[in-house]
Design an enzyme around this catalytic site. Structure first.
Site, PDB file in Angstrom:
ATOM      1  N   GLY A   1       8.974  11.629  -9.718  1.00  0.00           N
ATOM      2  CA  GLY A   1       8.199  12.739 -10.263  1.00  0.00           C
ATOM      3  C   GLY A   1       9.038  13.981 -10.480  1.00  0.00           C
TER       4      GLY A   1
ATOM      5  CB  CYS B   1      -0.006   7.478  -2.841  1.00  0.00           C
ATOM      6  SG  CYS B   1      -1.506   7.397  -3.853  1.00  0.00           S
TER       7      CYS B   1
ATOM      8  CD  GLU C   1      -1.548   9.746  -7.000  1.00  0.00           C
ATOM      9  OE1 GLU C   1      -0.960  10.044  -5.931  1.00  0.00           O
ATOM     10  OE2 GLU C   1      -1.800   8.590  -7.344  1.00  0.00           O
TER      11      GLU C   1
ATOM     12  N   GLY D   1       3.554   7.737  -9.066  1.00  0.00           N
ATOM     13  CA  GLY D   1       4.667   7.048  -8.424  1.00  0.00           C
ATOM     14  C   GLY D   1       5.292   7.913  -7.354  1.00  0.00           C
ATOM     15  CB  SER D   2       8.535   7.650  -5.652  1.00  0.00           C
ATOM     16  OG  SER D   2       9.501   7.888  -6.662  1.00  0.00           O
ATOM     17  CB  THR D   3       7.787  12.789  -4.187  1.00  0.00           C
ATOM     18  OG1 THR D   3       6.415  12.776  -3.776  1.00  0.00           O
ATOM     19  CG2 THR D   3       8.232  14.238  -4.313  1.00  0.00           C
TER      20      THR D   3
END
Length: 492
Positions: A249, A300, A266, A244-246
């Site tokens: 994360g 991504c 990831e 998913g999104s940083t």
């Protein structure tokens, strides 16, 4: 860009009134529902029961008990591989249903959805083959002449948290290797795309009923962020793997760090494609436009920064415009289309806001930028933003839509510096008539995957990111290794 528009009644799917805990569909402890909206018609096509924190607790408890009892972990890995193969076969048998679900959930077009589902079955088979080839016990001679055995053992209980833009594929990347390694899994899916994971749960339920997977080993839950955090912080969970999104994360890593849980991530990307001056543009445009606009940019790995020399800027821009003009765009249910809408109104508004930000910072829209003339559906046209400098937000932040930034460079060193000037490092590409020259530049780019003169997408080899694009790898033997612990046993 060609468009088609004809609104028909949306395809509907059966509601999912239960939660899947330990291999069985059971009643939830709450009464929350999530609506699944078709991104073309904007109509609700199904409702799915949301999980509560108590449901999460029950799922983790089932996973912990099943792992500690050891039946699945003690099953020979070749037999576990056979089960992974059977999952692939049963998902492949549901190709038509999964294809339709993919169109409704994500907005991808019928041919793209079908290709994705077919690829997913192959990924399950690839994981099974890696499991058959892994060495679980390696005898080594020590310095003193004695023997030590190095063992690979399953992580334990794995929390798998997946996104909406490729749910069934991400299950193949994460759940399949975790199960092959002998772990127990709690899969948390996105409320935007819960239907395909529910089909996967149906497959698991069949295998549990047949006695091929023990009860407790797999749970599948749909939950919002608050409920999901209960899964992340649960001390009975040994490993959290997230796509998913940083930003999310970072949050997961922070929470997991408080108890030193294993984390694999990831995350986002802002991938650069370097077009060298000797590149043949006809060849470049065979892969670059779809590399930037795949899944309407909701990927991504999308090549959203195109780096061109000042000398060839006008030529590349014209070629990119012409290539986008040829891509059929519109109703995702029409098999002749390749690009459809975005997943939701919120995502469409987010992408449009980035286009406006880019204009306010001095960039110009050279192509697209609108909604394609549609009065329904969450559309953003494939868009080229020109006169972009790498310090602009459009160049530094993940838009997650079909928006391509054109950035000029002075020479090869400048191109590499621009490509690496990013918090991300997930994917990239280099185009040149000289493959060896392109390869040397590819080695200088700080990113986990680089394409040379093409658009290869193969997740049976290692995939993952540098920097804030993630931690760990998926695919190939490296992807399986993520779900093992290493133990050394010294023999006297």
């Amino acid at each position: 860009m060609t468009t088609t528009a004809q609104l028909a009644a949306p395809i509907t799917f059966a509601d999912r009134p239960h939660v899947f805990i330990g291999g069985k569909w059971v009643e939830s402890t709450g009464d929350d529902w999530f609506d699944v909206t078709d991104s073309w018609s904007e109509g609700v096509v199904a409702r799915v029961r949301g999980a509560t924190t108590d449901d999460v607790d029950a799922a983790v408890d089932a996973a912990r008990k099943s792992f500690d009892e050891g039946a699945w972990a003690a099953t020979p890995i070749t037999e576990r591989a056979d089960v992974i193969d059977e999952m692939a076969n049963r998902l492949a048998a549901r190709l038509d249903e999964l294809t339709k679900v993919g169109v409704a959930e994500v907005g991808v077009t019928v041919p793209v959805s079908a290709m994705t589902q077919e690829m997913t079955a192959g990924l399950f088979h690839a994981v099974a083959e890696e499991a058959r080839n892994v060495t679980l016990v390696d005898e080594r001679t020590r310095a003193d002449g004695g023997i030590s055995r190095v063992l690979k053992e399953p992580n334990g209980v794995v929390a798998v948290i997946i996104p909406w833009n490729g749910p069934i594929g991400t299950i193949a990347f994460k759940v399949a290797p975790a199960l092959a390694a002998g772990c127990s899994v709690v899969l948390k899916t996105s409320p935007e795309a819960p239907l395909s994971p529910s089909i996967f749960a149906d497959v698991v339920g069949e295998l549990v009923d047949e006695g091929r997977i023990p009860e407790g080993v797999v749970s599948v839950l749909v939950a919002d962020r608050e409920v999901s955090e209960a899964l992340v912080v649960d001390p009975r969970v040994d490993h959290i793997t997230f796509t998913g999104s940083t930003a999310v994360g970072r949050r997961i890593m922070s929470l997991a760090g408080e108890r030193v849980a294993k984390v694999s991530l990831e995350l986002g990307g802002k991938s650069a494609a370097i077009v060298l001056d000797d590149a043949d543009l006809n060849s470049v445009m065979q892969s670059l436009p779809m590399g930037g606009c795949m899944q309407s940019g909701q990927a991504c790995i999308a090549l959203t920064r195109v780096l061109v020399s000042e000398k060839r800027h006008d030529e590349v821009l014209a070629a990119y415009k012409a290539a986008l003009e040829m891509l059929p765009f519109g109703d995702p249910w029409q098999e002749t289309n390749f690009l459809g809408p975005l997943v939701s109104a919120r995502q469409r508004d987010r992408v449009e806001s980035y286009i406006e930000i880019a204009k306010s910072e001095g960039a110009t829209v050279a192509y697209g930028g609108g909604r394609g003339g549609f009065d329904h559906g969450y559309f953003v046209e494939p868009t080229i933003v020109d006169n972009v400098t790498n310090d602009m937000r459009i160049a530094q932040e993940e838009v997650f839509g079909p928006v391509i930034s054109i950035i000029t460079y002075k020479d090869e060193d400048d191109a590499v510096a621009i490509a690496n000037d990013s918090q991300y490092g997930l994917s990239g590409a280099v185009y040149s008539a000289d493959a060896d020259r392109a390869y040397e530049i590819a080695k200088r780019i700080r990113t986990g995957t680089v394409n040379v003169n093409g658009g290869v997408i193969d997740f049976t080899v290692p995939f993952g990111g540098y920097k804030q694009s993630g931690v760990g790898r998926e695919g190939g033997p490296e992807g399986l290794e993520e779900f093992f612990e290493t133990k050394t046993v010294h023999l006297s």
